[in-house]
Design a protein around this motif. Structure first.
Motif, PDB file in Angstrom:
ATOM      1  N   GLN A 165       0.823  -1.200   0.000  1.00 42.21           N
ATOM      2  CA  GLN A 165       0.000   0.000   0.000  1.00 42.21           C
ATOM      3  C   GLN A 165       0.864   1.259   0.000  1.00 42.21           C
ATOM      4  OE1 GLN A 165      -2.262  -1.307   3.537  1.00 42.21           O
ATOM      5  NE2 GLN A 165      -4.123  -1.020   2.324  1.00 42.21           N
ATOM      6  N   ALA A 166       1.932   1.236   0.780  1.00 47.32           N
ATOM      7  CA  ALA A 166       2.773   2.424   0.912  1.00 47.32           C
ATOM      8  C   ALA A 166       3.583   2.703  -0.348  1.00 47.32           C
ATOM      9  CB  ALA A 166       3.715   2.264   2.109  1.00 47.32           C
ATOM     10  N   HIS A 167       3.856   1.678  -1.143  1.00 45.84           N
ATOM     11  CA  HIS A 167       4.729   1.850  -2.306  1.00 45.84           C
ATOM     12  C   HIS A 167       3.967   1.925  -3.621  1.00 45.84           C
ATOM     13  CE1 HIS A 167       7.711   0.763   0.729  1.00 45.84           C
ATOM     14  NE2 HIS A 167       8.599   1.299  -0.066  1.00 45.84           N
ATOM     15  N   GLN A 168       2.657   1.949  -3.552  1.00 45.37           N
ATOM     16  CA  GLN A 168       1.894   2.198  -4.770  1.00 45.37           C
ATOM     17  C   GLN A 168       2.059   3.670  -5.154  1.00 45.37           C
ATOM     18  OE1 GLN A 168      -2.383   1.842  -4.478  1.00 45.37           O
ATOM     19  NE2 GLN A 168      -2.541   1.085  -6.584  1.00 45.37           N
ATOM     20  N   GLU A 169       2.288   3.923  -6.427  1.00 48.83           N
ATOM     21  CA  GLU A 169       2.525   5.284  -6.869  1.00 48.83           C
ATOM     22  C   GLU A 169       1.220   5.989  -7.220  1.00 48.83           C
ATOM     23  OE1 GLU A 169       5.684   5.231  -9.770  1.00 48.83           O
ATOM     24  OE2 GLU A 169       7.113   4.768  -8.162  1.00 48.83           O
ATOM     25  N   GLY A 170       1.328   7.271  -7.489  1.00 46.77           N
ATOM     26  CA  GLY A 170       0.150   8.082  -7.717  1.00 46.77           C
ATOM     27  C   GLY A 170      -0.713   7.632  -8.875  1.00 46.77           C
ATOM     28  N   CYS A 173       0.301   2.408 -10.004  1.00 40.17           N
ATOM     29  CA  CYS A 173       1.252   1.347 -10.373  1.00 40.17           C
ATOM     30  C   CYS A 173       2.320   1.164  -9.300  1.00 40.17           C
ATOM     31  CB  CYS A 173       1.921   1.693 -11.708  1.00 40.17           C
ATOM     32  SG  CYS A 173       0.771   1.902 -13.077  1.00 40.17           S
ATOM     33  N   TRP A 174       3.055   0.081  -9.429  1.00 42.31           N
ATOM     34  CA  TRP A 174       4.258  -0.157  -8.655  1.00 42.31           C
ATOM     35  C   TRP A 174       5.434  -0.233  -9.623  1.00 42.31           C
ATOM     36  CZ3 TRP A 174      -0.438  -2.203  -7.472  1.00 42.31           C
ATOM     37  CH2 TRP A 174      -0.896  -2.079  -6.154  1.00 42.31           C
ATOM     38  N   GLN A 175       6.619   0.104  -9.147  1.00 42.15           N
ATOM     39  CA  GLN A 175       7.802   0.090  -9.997  1.00 42.15           C
ATOM     40  C   GLN A 175       8.461  -1.287 -10.028  1.00 42.15           C
ATOM     41  OE1 GLN A 175       9.196   2.458 -12.021  1.00 42.15           O
ATOM     42  NE2 GLN A 175       7.312   3.612 -11.634  1.00 42.15           N
ATOM     43  N   ALA A 176       8.977  -1.657 -11.208  1.00 42.48           N
ATOM     44  CA  ALA A 176       9.798  -2.860 -11.356  1.00 42.48           C
ATOM     45  C   ALA A 176      11.200  -2.398 -11.750  1.00 42.48           C
ATOM     46  CB  ALA A 176       9.212  -3.786 -12.415  1.00 42.48           C
ATOM     47  N   ARG A 177      12.059  -2.243 -10.759  1.00 42.82           N
ATOM     48  CA  ARG A 177      13.379  -1.665 -11.000  1.00 42.82           C
ATOM     49  C   ARG A 177      14.476  -2.705 -11.133  1.00 42.82           C
ATOM     50  NH1 ARG A 177      11.113   1.843  -7.033  1.00 42.82           N
ATOM     51  NH2 ARG A 177      10.797   3.967  -7.819  1.00 42.82           N
ATOM     52  N   PHE A 178      14.173  -3.960 -10.793  1.00 45.95           N
ATOM     53  CA  PHE A 178      15.224  -4.972 -10.746  1.00 45.95           C
ATOM     54  C   PHE A 178      14.814  -6.190 -11.566  1.00 45.95           C
ATOM     55  CE2 PHE A 178      15.283  -2.572  -6.778  1.00 45.95           C
ATOM     56  CZ  PHE A 178      16.596  -2.120  -6.754  1.00 45.95           C
ATOM     57  N   PHE A 179      15.804  -6.925 -12.039  1.00 49.68           N
ATOM     58  CA  PHE A 179      15.533  -8.172 -12.752  1.00 49.68           C
ATOM     59  C   PHE A 179      14.746  -9.113 -11.835  1.00 49.68           C
ATOM     60  CE2 PHE A 179      19.615  -6.830 -14.788  1.00 49.68           C
ATOM     61  CZ  PHE A 179      19.076  -6.550 -16.029  1.00 49.68           C
ATOM     62  N   ASN A 180      13.656  -9.670 -12.340  1.00 49.79           N
ATOM     63  CA  ASN A 180      12.802 -10.502 -11.495  1.00 49.79           C
ATOM     64  C   ASN A 180      12.561 -11.894 -12.050  1.00 49.79           C
ATOM     65  OD1 ASN A 180      10.912  -9.963 -13.567  1.00 49.79           O
ATOM     66  ND2 ASN A 180      10.017  -8.252 -12.427  1.00 49.79           N
TER      67      ASN A 180
END
Length: 216
Positions: A165-170, A173-180
């Protein structure tokens, strides 16, 4: 790829054998998908198939309680995949196995309440479940895995949901910054950007639908 009994591992020793990954042998995460699907159908003719598949999954569980993930990073992904499958079976005899996995997930939770695992765990299994930072997809996998194992009221689950909840953006969406996900483990890795959209949404929806109560 995708042939039955594709386990002739000696073929990986052929020179230029595609990073020693010439085969696509059985894996816990793919087996988990099949178990979940067949268990959901609940057809009598699939009982023997399910029995053999579950036996395979029980053999593949690591001593830590986790499962290796071939097609997503890594042990958090594999553990989520199998827990979701075993939950579909509604078999009380599997409860100790699932509780061991849930215990492991709680043990590798990051200090900020999320979960994150780097691809270094493919080279060093001692780094299973560990990473420099939490990620949206891995936090969602862990929360889904805990709920599949029967968790409804643990601090770990509520902190994981709070992290999402805290990391959902305006923009929602949520960010995918790393290889997953690995293309070839130890060789190259991928970012599936969709993972940071639908897995957090899935985890939050399941949390709501199960009526889990957050701690004050």
């Amino acid at each position: 790829a995708y042939d039955v009994d594709n386990t002739h591992y000696y073929l990986n020793e052929i020179p230029f054998a595609d990073h020693k990954a010439l085969l696509d042998p059985p894996t816990a995460d793919v087996t988990g998908r099949v178990v979940a699907f067949l268990a959901h159908l609940a057809r009598p003719r699939d009982r023997d198939v399910l029995r053999r598949a579950v036996a395979y999954l029980l053999r593949e569980q690591e001593s830590s309680g986790a499962w290796f993930g071939r097609w997503g990073t890594n042990y958090i992904y594999g553990t989520w995949s199998v827990l979701m499958a075993l939950a579909e079976l509604n078999d009380p005899s599997l409860k100790p196995t699932m509780e061991r996995a849930a215990y492991w997930l709680r043990a590798v939770q990051q200090s900020d309440g999320g979960w994150g695992e780097s691809n270094d765990s493919y080279s060093d299994p001692g780094l299973a479940g560990m990473g420099q930072t939490s990620t949206a997809a891995q936090t969602a996998w862990a929360c889904l895995g805990l709920m599949a194992a029967g968790d409804r009221d643990s601090v770990a689950l509520h902190r994981g949901i709070a992290w999402l909840q805290a990391h959902q953006e305006g923009d929602g969406c949520w960010q995918a910054r790393f290889f997953n996900a690995p293309g070839f483990p130890k060789v190259f890795y991928l970012i599936y950007h969709g993972y940071a959209f639908y897995f957090p949404l899935w985890a939050l929806a399941r949390y709501r639908n199960l009526g889990c109560m957050a701690h004050e």
